[in-house]
Design a protein around this motif. Structure first.
Motif: not given
Length: 174
Positions: A13-16, A73-74, A114-118, A127-131
């Motif tokens: 659902s989060l990815a969608y 993100l990229n 999408i859930q990976q932290e960057t 900061c180090n948040f999920p994408n």
């Protein structure tokens, strides 16, 4: 015969939602730009009292901010800093192209990505948040400034602003 309904997991659902949000951002930017293209260029360069001096300068801020967060993100993106200063038509075209690039990139991400932290380290913050937090931020930021542009347009006498709400996109525009 009975049908089964697949209930997506929270992760799916989060990815969608993130992919839909990025698509919405592209659609809303296209809708705004197409509306602005119907206005005289010289009026869109009129200086106003707002966060940014003109509609074009506000569009450039949106573009540059999207470019920055896309580079977060990229990491393979070709980000060279905030250096865009095109004319109005170039600003329109570049914003639309960049919004599409962002949407296509988010669409290519897996649920895990999408859930990976960057980690983001800049001169202003760390900061180090999920994408997904960065995706939500860039779309929210752009929405905020689209609203400013609508208000700037209203101050210039435009009364025909398009509807660019997220729910409108989901119900009417998809």
């Amino acid at each position: 015969m009975s049908a089964t309904i697949e209930i997506p997991t929270a992760e799916k659902s989060l990815a969608y939602a993130m992919k839909n949000f990025a698509d919405y951002n592209h659609w809303a930017n296209c809708t705004l730009v197409n509306w602005l293209r119907t206005k005289p260029a010289e009026i869109l360069e009129t200086e106003l009292k707002s966060s940014f001096t003109t509609i074009r300068v506000t569009l450039i801020h949106i573009l540059e901010t999207q470019r920055y967060w896309f580079s977060v993100l990229n990491p393979e993106s070709n980000y060279s800093g905030q250096d865009f200063d095109g004319d109005l038509d170039s600003t329109f075209d570049t914003l639309i192209a960049q919004s599409q690039e962002l949407a296509e990139y988010v669409e290519s991400l897996s649920t895990q990505q999408i859930q990976q932290e960057t980690l983001v380290e800049s001169p202003w913050f760390q900061c180090n948040f999920p994408n997904f937090e960065y995706i939500m931020h860039v779309v929210n930021h752009t929405t905020y400034h689209r609203g400013q542009i609508i208000t700037m347009g209203r101050n210039l006498g435009f009364t025909d602003a398009p509807m660019t709400d997220y729910n409108f996109y989901n119900v009417m525009a998809k």
